[in-house]
Motif scaffolding. Structure first.
Motif, mmCIF file in Angstrom:
data_model
loop_
_atom_site.group_PDB
_atom_site.id
_atom_site.type_symbol
_atom_site.label_atom_id
_atom_site.label_comp_id
_atom_site.label_asym_id
_atom_site.label_seq_id
_atom_site.Cartn_x
_atom_site.Cartn_y
_atom_site.Cartn_z
ATOM 1 N N UNK A 44 0.820 -1.208 0.000
ATOM 2 C CA UNK A 44 0.000 0.000 0.000
ATOM 3 C C UNK A 44 0.861 1.268 0.000
ATOM 4 N N UNK A 45 0.256 2.364 -0.496
ATOM 5 C CA UNK A 45 0.971 3.622 -0.644
ATOM 6 C C UNK A 45 0.712 4.546 0.549
ATOM 7 N N UNK A 46 1.794 5.044 1.132
ATOM 8 C CA UNK A 46 1.688 6.029 2.200
ATOM 9 C C UNK A 46 1.346 5.461 3.568
ATOM 10 N N UNK A 47 0.667 4.338 3.598
ATOM 11 C CA UNK A 47 0.268 3.710 4.854
ATOM 12 C C UNK A 47 0.218 2.204 4.635
ATOM 13 N N UNK A 49 0.351 -1.797 7.100
ATOM 14 C CA UNK A 49 -0.055 -2.372 8.377
ATOM 15 C C UNK A 49 0.923 -3.443 8.839
ATOM 16 N N UNK A 50 1.016 -3.601 10.147
ATOM 17 C CA UNK A 50 1.831 -4.635 10.763
ATOM 18 C C UNK A 50 1.380 -5.992 10.214
ATOM 19 N N UNK A 51 2.350 -6.804 9.802
ATOM 20 C CA UNK A 51 2.062 -8.154 9.319
ATOM 21 C C UNK A 51 1.624 -8.236 7.864
ATOM 22 N N UNK A 52 1.476 -7.097 7.200
ATOM 23 C CA UNK A 52 1.055 -7.088 5.789
ATOM 24 C C UNK A 52 2.284 -6.898 4.901
ATOM 25 N N UNK A 53 2.387 -7.699 3.854
ATOM 26 C CA UNK A 53 3.487 -7.569 2.907
ATOM 27 C C UNK A 53 3.367 -6.228 2.182
ATOM 28 N N UNK A 54 4.428 -5.425 2.257
ATOM 29 C CA UNK A 54 4.459 -4.126 1.584
ATOM 30 C C UNK A 54 5.406 -4.244 0.392
ATOM 31 N N UNK A 55 4.877 -4.023 -0.813
ATOM 32 C CA UNK A 55 5.672 -4.128 -2.033
ATOM 33 C C UNK A 55 6.459 -2.839 -2.247
ATOM 34 N N UNK A 56 7.686 -2.973 -2.744
ATOM 35 C CA UNK A 56 8.592 -1.843 -2.937
ATOM 36 C C UNK A 56 9.121 -1.842 -4.363
ATOM 37 N N UNK A 57 9.182 -0.665 -4.979
ATOM 38 C CA UNK A 57 9.791 -0.564 -6.304
ATOM 39 C C UNK A 57 10.153 0.886 -6.591
ATOM 40 N N UNK A 58 11.029 1.060 -7.552
ATOM 41 C CA UNK A 58 11.350 2.383 -8.080
ATOM 42 C C UNK A 58 10.950 2.392 -9.546
ATOM 43 N N UNK A 59 10.827 3.589 -10.110
ATOM 44 C CA UNK A 59 10.439 3.692 -11.519
ATOM 45 C C UNK A 59 11.404 2.911 -12.393
ATOM 46 N N UNK A 60 10.859 2.023 -13.192
ATOM 47 C CA UNK A 60 11.676 1.147 -14.036
ATOM 48 C C UNK A 60 12.456 1.927 -15.101
ATOM 49 N N UNK A 61 11.888 3.035 -15.596
ATOM 50 C CA UNK A 61 12.592 3.800 -16.641
ATOM 51 C C UNK A 61 13.857 4.466 -16.115
ATOM 52 N N UNK A 62 14.013 4.545 -14.787
ATOM 53 C CA UNK A 62 15.245 5.089 -14.204
ATOM 54 C C UNK A 62 16.322 4.014 -14.083
ATOM 55 N N UNK A 63 15.945 2.750 -14.251
ATOM 56 C CA UNK A 63 16.881 1.625 -14.078
ATOM 57 C C UNK A 63 17.572 1.350 -15.407
ATOM 58 N N UNK A 64 18.481 2.243 -15.777
ATOM 59 C CA UNK A 64 19.224 2.088 -17.031
ATOM 60 C C UNK A 64 20.577 2.761 -16.895
ATOM 61 N N UNK A 65 21.534 2.371 -17.724
ATOM 62 C CA UNK A 65 22.854 3.005 -17.656
ATOM 63 C C UNK A 65 22.778 4.491 -17.997
ATOM 64 N N UNK A 66 23.671 5.265 -17.400
ATOM 65 C CA UNK A 66 23.808 6.696 -17.670
ATOM 66 C C UNK A 66 25.216 6.937 -18.196
ATOM 67 N N UNK A 67 25.346 7.876 -19.140
ATOM 68 C CA UNK A 67 26.628 8.097 -19.809
ATOM 69 C C UNK A 67 26.993 9.579 -19.830
ATOM 70 N N UNK A 68 28.296 9.843 -19.898
ATOM 71 C CA UNK A 68 28.818 11.193 -20.129
ATOM 72 C C UNK A 68 30.210 11.047 -20.736
ATOM 73 N N UNK A 69 30.641 12.060 -21.474
ATOM 74 C CA UNK A 69 31.986 12.083 -22.060
ATOM 75 C C UNK A 69 32.568 13.478 -21.917
ATOM 76 N N UNK A 70 33.895 13.518 -21.758
ATOM 77 C CA UNK A 70 34.619 14.780 -21.701
ATOM 78 C C UNK A 70 35.890 14.611 -22.519
#
Length: 164
Positions: A44-47, A49-70
């Motif tokens: 559940x979001x924001x709230x 309960x004790x004993x209840x499985x709380x699922x966790x995740x981050x935005x999947x589109x952020x789970x990718x390699x990041x690049x830079x060059x100099x």
């Protein structure tokens, strides 16, 4: 530079222009790469309960390699940051998930044991490596793992039932 004068040669050695080290160029690339902080979600979001499985995740589109060059002084450093895992500080314990988690699936979850209100954090760790091409004094290396963190507030309640 040498010039003949009165039968003798006099030579002057001019200093070379200072050259930027590859390690310094790699640090410039490190400063240029953007490793975004995660957008954490719970169900559940924001709230929850004790004993209840709380699922966790981050935005999947952020789970990718990041690049830079100099490019400096005839050398180009390319840097890549790859997310490797997420550490969730749940307030009463920490858990590590090997990926971003999946909404409403038990790929990353936690079950609270006590009523409370917690500041929960999700920290994505990035493995950062770099390579250099051109007039490099070092061919490559690594930084990290480097963290990026976001917090959220989660209230944990308790549901009591009675059987009569």
């Amino acid at each position: 530079m040498c010039a003949p004068t009165g039968g003798a040669d006099h030579c002057i050695t001019l200093p070379e222009a200072p050259r930027t080290s590859t390690a310094d160029v790699a640090q410039m690339a490190m400063d240029a790469i953007v490793l975004p902080a995660p957008r954490p979600h719970t169900s559940p979001r924001g709230r929850t309960w004790v004993g209840l499985l709380t699922f966790l995740w981050i935005d999947r589109n952020a789970w990718r390699p990041r690049h830079a060059s100099v490019a400096v002084d005839g050398q180009t450093v390319s840097i890549t940051g790859r997310p490797t895992h997420v550490v969730w500080d749940m307030g009463e314990a920490s858990i590590t998930c090997q990926g971003p988690g999946v909404p409403h699936k038990d790929t990353c979850s936690y079950t609270y044991r006590r009523v409370a209100s917690h500041q929960v954090s999700a920290t994505v760790y990035y493995a950062v490596s770099w390579t250099c091409v051109g007039a490099c004094d070092t061919p490559g290396g690594t930084f990290g793992p480097l963290p990026a963190t976001t917090n959220l507030r989660l209230v944990i309640g308790e549901i009591q039932t009675s059987t009569r």
